[in-house]
Design a protein around this motif. Structure first.
Motif, mmCIF file in Angstrom:
data_model
loop_
_atom_site.group_PDB
_atom_site.id
_atom_site.type_symbol
_atom_site.label_atom_id
_atom_site.label_comp_id
_atom_site.label_asym_id
_atom_site.label_seq_id
_atom_site.Cartn_x
_atom_site.Cartn_y
_atom_site.Cartn_z
ATOM 1 N N LEU A 1 32.652 -37.256 52.673
ATOM 2 C CA LEU A 1 32.563 -38.438 53.517
ATOM 3 C C LEU A 1 33.278 -38.237 54.843
ATOM 4 O O LEU A 1 32.789 -38.648 55.892
ATOM 5 N N ALA B 1 31.047 -36.074 57.068
ATOM 6 C CA ALA B 1 29.639 -36.418 57.219
ATOM 7 C C ALA B 1 29.333 -37.175 58.508
ATOM 8 O O ALA B 1 30.010 -38.141 58.852
ATOM 9 N N VAL C 1 24.555 -39.206 55.769
ATOM 10 C CA VAL C 1 24.642 -39.212 54.313
ATOM 11 C C VAL C 1 23.283 -39.618 53.764
ATOM 12 O O VAL C 1 22.669 -40.582 54.233
ATOM 13 N N LEU D 1 30.668 -45.436 50.350
ATOM 14 C CA LEU D 1 30.167 -45.409 51.723
ATOM 15 C C LEU D 1 31.083 -46.148 52.688
ATOM 16 O O LEU D 1 31.038 -45.915 53.900
ATOM 17 N N LEU E 1 33.023 -43.998 55.113
ATOM 18 C CA LEU E 1 32.390 -43.251 56.195
ATOM 19 C C LEU E 1 32.992 -43.631 57.544
ATOM 20 O O LEU E 1 33.361 -44.781 57.783
ATOM 21 N N ARG E 2 33.024 -42.667 58.440
ATOM 22 C CA ARG E 2 33.506 -42.948 59.784
ATOM 23 C C ARG E 2 32.502 -43.816 60.555
ATOM 24 O O ARG E 2 31.322 -43.876 60.218
ATOM 25 N N ALA F 1 28.441 -43.264 61.526
ATOM 26 C CA ALA F 1 27.738 -42.362 60.601
ATOM 27 C C ALA F 1 26.426 -43.014 60.148
ATOM 28 O O ALA F 1 26.334 -44.240 60.004
ATOM 29 N N ILE G 1 23.317 -43.480 57.389
ATOM 30 C CA ILE G 1 23.055 -43.452 55.950
ATOM 31 C C ILE G 1 21.546 -43.566 55.738
ATOM 32 O O ILE G 1 20.908 -44.471 56.281
ATOM 33 N N ARG H 1 26.882 -46.995 59.791
ATOM 34 C CA ARG H 1 28.188 -47.548 59.434
ATOM 35 C C ARG H 1 28.862 -48.111 60.670
ATOM 36 O O ARG H 1 28.878 -47.466 61.722
ATOM 37 N N ASN I 1 37.736 -48.125 58.067
ATOM 38 C CA ASN I 1 37.658 -46.814 58.733
ATOM 39 C C ASN I 1 38.235 -46.818 60.146
ATOM 40 O O ASN I 1 38.020 -45.870 60.904
#
Length: 270
Positions: free
Chosen positions: A160, A163, A166, A185, A188-189, A192, A194, A229, A235
């Motif tokens: 993660l 990534a 994803v 999830l 995640l930064r 990102a 998905i 994200r 995050n």
């Protein structure tokens, strides 16, 4: 480009099934052409929820139409893709062929499936030498990890954090597994991307940018959700992914956008 894409599709198709299987012997006895034989073997190899090369290509083309595949010097290149439901490696291998990611990681909880994916990677590497010449890039850019090699948490957290993209194939997963993935999830930064297949993973911190159904010759059309994200308390302490924040959604599916992406260096089909 169309000819090379066809060659890569053929290499992928050959790598994901065993050319020495009994099914091949039967096909040769029936007098099928090589193309008919390969298509038939691929369908018999893909299980419920497994993705075809063209389904992966369509999903990545949608990401590119959103302007979210990274570019270097005007050409589509770079980024880290993590497939958290690698299965037999079909998605990860197709994605590596369709876009020159810096790194593609497939994470698989089943030891046998992980070994199968690694074998297919070796097979694809050998086949590529006949398609694009002496090119060993996939050896360095693609790997498959069995999540039980260390703790699941360690593998997932490392993936993660690295990534940019994803992928999650929700087909065949139960509600507990899907909810666990959705919670993961959240780590995640920001920015990102998905890509969910089969159904949308329940991630409150993700915006839906595109929804579509992918055509499948083996089962009913397959839903695909592309999300990004956003930044929140989960995050905010992490550096964002070097991708733009997508504001032009839902994505345009015009032929012009997809044609433009091809002209700018992508191997994704128009």
């Amino acid at each position: 480009e169309e000819e090379r894409l066809a060659q890569l599709r053929q290499a992928w198709s050959t790598a994901v099934h065993d050319p020495e299987s009994a099914d091949h012997e039967h096909a040769r006895a029936e007098g099928l052409t090589q193309e008919e034989e390969d298509d038939g073997m691929l369908l018999s190899t893909l299980g419920f929820g497994d993705l075809s090369f063209d389904m992966v290509a369509e999903a990545l083309a949608a990401v590119d139409a959103l302007g979210l595949l990274p570019r270097r010097g005007g050409e589509v290149s770079g980024g880290t893709m993590v497939d958290f439901t690698a299965r037999g490696g079909q998605f990860a291998l197709a994605a590596a062929l369709l876009h020159p990611f810096d790194y593609v990681l497939g994470v698989e909880g089943g030891e046998d499936k992980c070994a199968e994916a690694r074998g297919r990677l070796d097979s694809l590497q050998s086949l590529l030498s006949h398609v694009v010449g002496d090119d060993d890039r996939l050896t360095h850019e693609v790997s498959f990890e069995h999540s039980a090699d260390s703790t699941n948490k360690e593998v997932e957290e490392n993936g993660l954090l690295a990534a940019d993209f994803v992928a999650i194939n929700c087909a065949g997963l139960n509600e507990f597994q899907i909810n666990d993935l959705g919670e993961a999830l959240l780590g995640l930064r920001r920015n990102a991307v998905i890509i969910c297949f089969g159904r949308r993973a329940p991630c409150p911190g993700a915006l839906i940018l595109d929804t579509r159904t992918l055509s499948s010759c083996q089962w009913d059309d397959f839903p695909c959700y592309i999300m990004q994200r956003i930044g929140d308390a989960q995050n905010e302490h992490l550096p964002p992914v070097e991708l733009p924040e997508c504001r032009n959604f839902p994505a345009s599916r015009s032929r012009a956008l997809l044609s433009l992406s091809c002209k700018m260096g992508s191997l994704l089909p128009c």
